[in-house]
Design a protein around this motif. Structure first.
Motif, mmCIF file in Angstrom:
data_model
loop_
_atom_site.group_PDB
_atom_site.id
_atom_site.type_symbol
_atom_site.label_atom_id
_atom_site.label_comp_id
_atom_site.label_asym_id
_atom_site.label_seq_id
_atom_site.Cartn_x
_atom_site.Cartn_y
_atom_site.Cartn_z
ATOM 1 N N SER A 262 0.805 -1.222 0.000
ATOM 2 C CA SER A 262 0.000 0.000 0.000
ATOM 3 C C SER A 262 0.836 1.269 0.000
ATOM 4 O O SER A 262 0.281 2.361 0.036
ATOM 5 C CB SER A 262 -0.926 0.025 1.227
ATOM 6 O OG SER A 262 -1.926 -0.948 1.106
ATOM 7 N N GLY A 263 2.147 1.131 -0.018
ATOM 8 C CA GLY A 263 3.004 2.313 0.020
ATOM 9 C C GLY A 263 2.870 3.168 -1.216
ATOM 10 O O GLY A 263 2.232 2.803 -2.202
ATOM 11 N N ARG A 264 3.481 4.323 -1.179
ATOM 12 C CA ARG A 264 3.400 5.276 -2.274
ATOM 13 C C ARG A 264 4.055 4.739 -3.534
ATOM 14 O O ARG A 264 4.941 3.914 -3.495
ATOM 15 C CB ARG A 264 4.044 6.599 -1.866
ATOM 16 C CG ARG A 264 3.342 7.302 -0.717
ATOM 17 C CD ARG A 264 4.017 8.616 -0.414
ATOM 18 N NE ARG A 264 3.378 9.314 0.703
ATOM 19 C CZ ARG A 264 3.744 10.523 1.124
ATOM 20 N NH1 ARG A 264 4.730 11.167 0.511
ATOM 21 N NH2 ARG A 264 3.130 11.093 2.139
ATOM 22 N N ASP A 265 3.591 5.268 -4.674
ATOM 23 C CA ASP A 265 4.116 4.856 -5.968
ATOM 24 C C ASP A 265 3.829 6.004 -6.931
ATOM 25 O O ASP A 265 3.201 7.005 -6.558
ATOM 26 C CB ASP A 265 3.422 3.559 -6.418
ATOM 27 C CG ASP A 265 4.144 2.859 -7.567
ATOM 28 O OD1 ASP A 265 5.346 3.107 -7.744
ATOM 29 O OD2 ASP A 265 3.506 2.073 -8.270
ATOM 30 N N ASN A 266 4.259 5.878 -8.177
ATOM 31 C CA ASN A 266 3.931 6.873 -9.206
ATOM 32 C C ASN A 266 2.520 6.591 -9.708
ATOM 33 O O ASN A 266 2.307 6.094 -10.812
ATOM 34 C CB ASN A 266 4.950 6.805 -10.342
ATOM 35 C CG ASN A 266 4.715 7.877 -11.387
ATOM 36 O OD1 ASN A 266 3.913 8.792 -11.192
ATOM 37 N ND2 ASN A 266 5.404 7.773 -12.506
ATOM 38 N N LEU A 267 1.546 6.898 -8.860
ATOM 39 C CA LEU A 267 0.173 6.466 -9.107
ATOM 40 C C LEU A 267 -0.435 7.103 -10.352
ATOM 41 O O LEU A 267 -1.229 6.472 -11.058
ATOM 42 C CB LEU A 267 -0.696 6.778 -7.892
ATOM 43 C CG LEU A 267 -0.237 6.182 -6.559
ATOM 44 C CD1 LEU A 267 -1.244 6.505 -5.460
ATOM 45 C CD2 LEU A 267 -0.036 4.682 -6.673
ATOM 46 N N ALA A 268 -0.061 8.344 -10.639
ATOM 47 C CA ALA A 268 -0.642 9.015 -11.795
ATOM 48 C C ALA A 268 -0.280 8.313 -13.098
ATOM 49 O O ALA A 268 -1.002 8.414 -14.097
ATOM 50 C CB ALA A 268 -0.180 10.468 -11.835
ATOM 51 N N ALA A 269 0.828 7.582 -13.095
ATOM 52 C CA ALA A 269 1.267 6.897 -14.318
ATOM 53 C C ALA A 269 0.270 5.848 -14.764
ATOM 54 O O ALA A 269 0.192 5.525 -15.949
ATOM 55 C CB ALA A 269 2.638 6.257 -14.091
#
Length: 359
Positions: free
Chosen positions: A109-116
């Motif tokens: 659930s950690g952060r990622d380049n979600l907008a990609a």
């Protein structure tokens, strides 16, 4: 309770991950299959395959390696948002069916380049609320038919997964591993996970977290089998204690020299669990006899932040101390990955399995 010993396969677009050998075709199918087959040959149960945007797709890699092996268990990291729960439940059930029940799942659930991939960031509470729904839906789709679930983040209506996951003894579906050290993450782990993974923290910190998670499970009304616990840590093993520490210090010196050129991942640096590891350096370079904290000061992240260092006997002794606290799942690694699969499979695993027989 039986012990599980897993490794780590670095499905990375760029070579040289955490000091791995830089070779041509580092991420080719042939190279990754060599890793998976070496794991089978040297006593490992399988390997964690990490996830994140900018890396090869984890599920595709896992399926390819499972097709080339016979006992290798892929611990497939999956992100809610990258996957929708019904899509993932179906894909994982299919692979589990095809492999005779070899799939393991690590929910991230950690952060990622979600907008990609057209996902929304949301705050921490949003991410973990969504993760809770994801895990609930996936588990129900693996164990029930005609599932209807309408949550704040995900919904399914009259959904049935086919084929089903493999049922064998107490195993009803693939284990759901989970990480996270924030208060929001621990609530999800305490109620929805099968295995809570810890980074390489000192024994006192792991003991406190195990106790807290067990209390949380009771308070929040956990409905599943008792939560199990795992350790994800770097293990630097050499023939002698002296050689291990000499090599560990040399590696850290290389990290220090390269620190100015290392790309800093702001996503993992912001994580609560990662910050806990980085803060350990203030307590000393070496904790609990041989937990080395110095790598985190010079760019080590995640499982590379702290290392258990020593001879096979030294490291086995340390891992048995975690086992005494209740840790039964171990995800180990060191670089270069392929030679270390063999070294630690031959030197470390026999000691751990011998102790397991006694315990």
């Amino acid at each position: 309770m039986s012990l599980e010993f897993l490794w780590y396969i670095p499905n990375q677009a760029q070579p040289g991950h955490r000091g791995d050998d830089v070779v041509e075709g580092h991420n080719s199918l042939a190279t990754l299959v060599r890793h998976a087959k070496a794991l089978e040959e040297h006593g490992w149960g399988g390997a964690l395959i990490g996830t994140g945007w900018g890396r090869p797709d984890t599920f595709t890699v896992a399926a390819a390696l499972a097709a080339q092996t016979t006992t290798f268990q892929p611990l497939i990291a999956a992100r809610p948002g990258y996957w929708r729960p019904a899509n993932f439940a179906s894909a994982a059930a299919t692979l589990d069916h095809l492999t005779g029940g070899r799939v393991l799942v690590n929910i991230v659930s950690g952060r990622d380049n979600l907008a990609a991939y057209d996902d929304s960031e949301g705050d921490q509470a949003h991410r973990y609320a969504r993760t809770r729904e994801f895990m609930q839906i996936v588990r129900r789709l693996w164990t029930e038919e005609n599932v209807t679930y309408h949550g704040e983040h995900f919904s399914v209506t009259d959904a049935t997964v086919a084929p089903r996951t493999v049922v064998r003894g107490e195993r009803r579906h693939p284990r759901l591993y989970f990480g996270g050290a924030s208060a929001a993450a621990e609530k999800v782990a305490a109620t929805e996970a099968d295995v809570q993974l810890f980074w390489g923290e000192p024994l006192d910190g792991v003991a406190q977290r195990i106790e807290r998670l067990r209390r949380l499970g009771e308070t929040l009304g956990r409905e599943h089998a008792p939560l199990e616990f795992g350790l994800r840590v770097t293990t630097l093993v050499r023939d002698t204690t002296e050689q291990a520490w000499a090599d560990a210090e040399a590696k850290v010196a290389q990290l220090a020299e390269a620190k100015g050129t290392l790309a800093r991942d702001l996503n993992w640096q912001a994580a609560v669990g990662q910050q806990r590891l980085l803060d350990l350096a203030a307590r000393g370079d070496v904790l609990d006899d041989n937990l080395y904290t110095a790598p985190g000061r010079f760019g080590g992240g995640g499982a590379g932040t702290t290392w258990l260092v020593g001879s096979a006997a030294d490291v086995a002794r340390s891992l048995r101390r975690y086992q005494a606290l209740g840790v039964t799942h171990f995800v180990l690694s060191d670089t270069p990955y392929l030679p270390e699969i063999k070294r630690q499979g031959e030197q470390l695993l026999p000691l751990l399995r011998e102790e397991a027989l006694v315990v």
